[in-house]
Scaffold this motif. Structure first.
Motif, PDB file in Angstrom:
ATOM      1  N   LYS A   1      56.890  72.718   0.917  1.00  0.00           N
ATOM      2  CA  LYS A   1      55.990  73.568   0.120  1.00  0.00           C
ATOM      3  C   LYS A   1      56.716  74.659  -0.640  1.00  0.00           C
ATOM      4  O   LYS A   1      56.097  75.477  -1.250  1.00  0.00           O
ATOM      5  CB  LYS A   1      54.975  74.230   1.032  1.00  0.00           C
ATOM      6  CG  LYS A   1      53.984  73.316   1.616  1.00  0.00           C
ATOM      7  CD  LYS A   1      53.013  74.124   2.442  1.00  0.00           C
ATOM      8  CE  LYS A   1      51.952  73.258   3.030  1.00  0.00           C
ATOM      9  NZ  LYS A   1      51.009  74.020   3.835  1.00  0.00           N
TER      10      LYS A   1
ATOM     11  N   GLU B   1      55.894  62.705  -2.903  1.00  0.00           N
ATOM     12  CA  GLU B   1      55.151  63.968  -2.881  1.00  0.00           C
ATOM     13  C   GLU B   1      54.730  64.390  -1.479  1.00  0.00           C
ATOM     14  O   GLU B   1      54.793  65.554  -1.119  1.00  0.00           O
ATOM     15  CB  GLU B   1      53.917  63.834  -3.776  1.00  0.00           C
ATOM     16  CG  GLU B   1      53.161  65.123  -3.935  1.00  0.00           C
ATOM     17  CD  GLU B   1      52.008  64.994  -4.908  1.00  0.00           C
ATOM     18  OE1 GLU B   1      51.262  65.962  -5.023  1.00  0.00           O
ATOM     19  OE2 GLU B   1      51.860  63.927  -5.544  1.00  0.00           O
TER      20      GLU B   1
ATOM     21  N   ASP C   1      52.477  70.082   7.395  1.00  0.00           N
ATOM     22  CA  ASP C   1      51.104  70.380   7.799  1.00  0.00           C
ATOM     23  C   ASP C   1      50.702  69.510   8.992  1.00  0.00           C
ATOM     24  O   ASP C   1      50.055  69.985   9.926  1.00  0.00           O
ATOM     25  CB  ASP C   1      50.127  70.146   6.648  1.00  0.00           C
ATOM     26  CG  ASP C   1      50.407  71.044   5.464  1.00  0.00           C
ATOM     27  OD1 ASP C   1      50.688  72.236   5.681  1.00  0.00           O
ATOM     28  OD2 ASP C   1      50.364  70.537   4.333  1.00  0.00           O
TER      29      ASP C   1
ATOM     30  N   MET D   1      48.862  67.083  -4.456  1.00  0.00           N
ATOM     31  CA  MET D   1      48.521  66.771  -3.081  1.00  0.00           C
ATOM     32  C   MET D   1      48.728  68.025  -2.239  1.00  0.00           C
ATOM     33  O   MET D   1      49.762  68.669  -2.322  1.00  0.00           O
ATOM     34  CB  MET D   1      49.403  65.624  -2.583  1.00  0.00           C
ATOM     35  CG  MET D   1      49.198  65.311  -1.134  1.00  0.00           C
ATOM     36  SD  MET D   1      50.231  63.965  -0.577  1.00  0.00           S
ATOM     37  CE  MET D   1      49.148  62.613  -0.892  1.00  0.00           C
ATOM     38  N   LYS D   2      47.773  68.366  -1.427  1.00  0.00           N
ATOM     39  CA  LYS D   2      47.848  69.581  -0.622  1.00  0.00           C
ATOM     40  C   LYS D   2      48.610  69.380   0.676  1.00  0.00           C
ATOM     41  O   LYS D   2      49.355  70.247   1.102  1.00  0.00           O
ATOM     42  CB  LYS D   2      46.443  70.071  -0.281  1.00  0.00           C
ATOM     43  CG  LYS D   2      45.662  70.577  -1.462  1.00  0.00           C
ATOM     44  CD  LYS D   2      44.328  71.083  -0.993  1.00  0.00           C
ATOM     45  CE  LYS D   2      43.491  71.565  -2.153  1.00  0.00           C
ATOM     46  NZ  LYS D   2      42.209  72.072  -1.711  1.00  0.00           N
ATOM     47  N   ASN D   3      48.392  68.300   1.351  1.00  0.00           N
ATOM     48  CA  ASN D   3      48.945  68.110   2.689  1.00  0.00           C
ATOM     49  C   ASN D   3      50.331  67.495   2.660  1.00  0.00           C
ATOM     50  O   ASN D   3      50.580  66.544   1.937  1.00  0.00           O
ATOM     51  CB  ASN D   3      48.010  67.228   3.524  1.00  0.00           C
ATOM     52  CG  ASN D   3      46.669  67.886   3.732  1.00  0.00           C
ATOM     53  OD1 ASN D   3      46.592  69.053   4.078  1.00  0.00           O
ATOM     54  ND2 ASN D   3      45.614  67.138   3.518  1.00  0.00           N
ATOM     55  N   LYS D   4      51.202  68.061   3.458  1.00  0.00           N
ATOM     56  CA  LYS D   4      52.575  67.583   3.591  1.00  0.00           C
ATOM     57  C   LYS D   4      52.818  67.254   5.062  1.00  0.00           C
ATOM     58  O   LYS D   4      52.015  67.590   5.928  1.00  0.00           O
ATOM     59  CB  LYS D   4      53.574  68.645   3.130  1.00  0.00           C
ATOM     60  CG  LYS D   4      53.323  69.195   1.738  1.00  0.00           C
ATOM     61  CD  LYS D   4      53.593  68.180   0.673  1.00  0.00           C
ATOM     62  CE  LYS D   4      53.390  68.810  -0.696  1.00  0.00           C
ATOM     63  NZ  LYS D   4      52.933  67.903  -1.677  1.00  0.00           N
TER      64      LYS D   4
END
Length: 77
Positions: free
Chosen positions: A76, A71, A7, A1-4
């Motif tokens: 990051k 997650e 973000d 998963m890219k977005n946290k």
């Protein structure tokens, strides 16, 4: 998963900066206000979803001390 969630925080501050633009007037300002309402609406759902994931993990007994955050909450690093 890219977005946290970090973000999301960055997006919210960017939106705040756009709203703070003193040159925005009239229709452009109205559009930015509408965009802000949409962003905050989606943001609330993202935060609620993250809270649900964290609550579920805690409910099944997974310790946060193990460093196993959902997650979407992890940093990051």
């Amino acid at each position: 998963m890219k977005n946290k969630l970090t973000d999301l925080n960055n997006h919210l501050f960017a939106q705040l900066e756009r709203l703070s633009d003193e040159d925005l007037k009239g229709d452009a300002l109205k559009e930015e206000i509408n965009r802000s309402k949409a962003v905050t609406g989606v943001s609330k759902e993202i935060v609620a979803n993250a809270r649900l994931a964290l609550d579920a993990q805690m409910a099944i007994g997974q310790s946060l001390k193990q460093g196993q955050l959902p997650e979407m909450i992890e940093s990051k690093q």
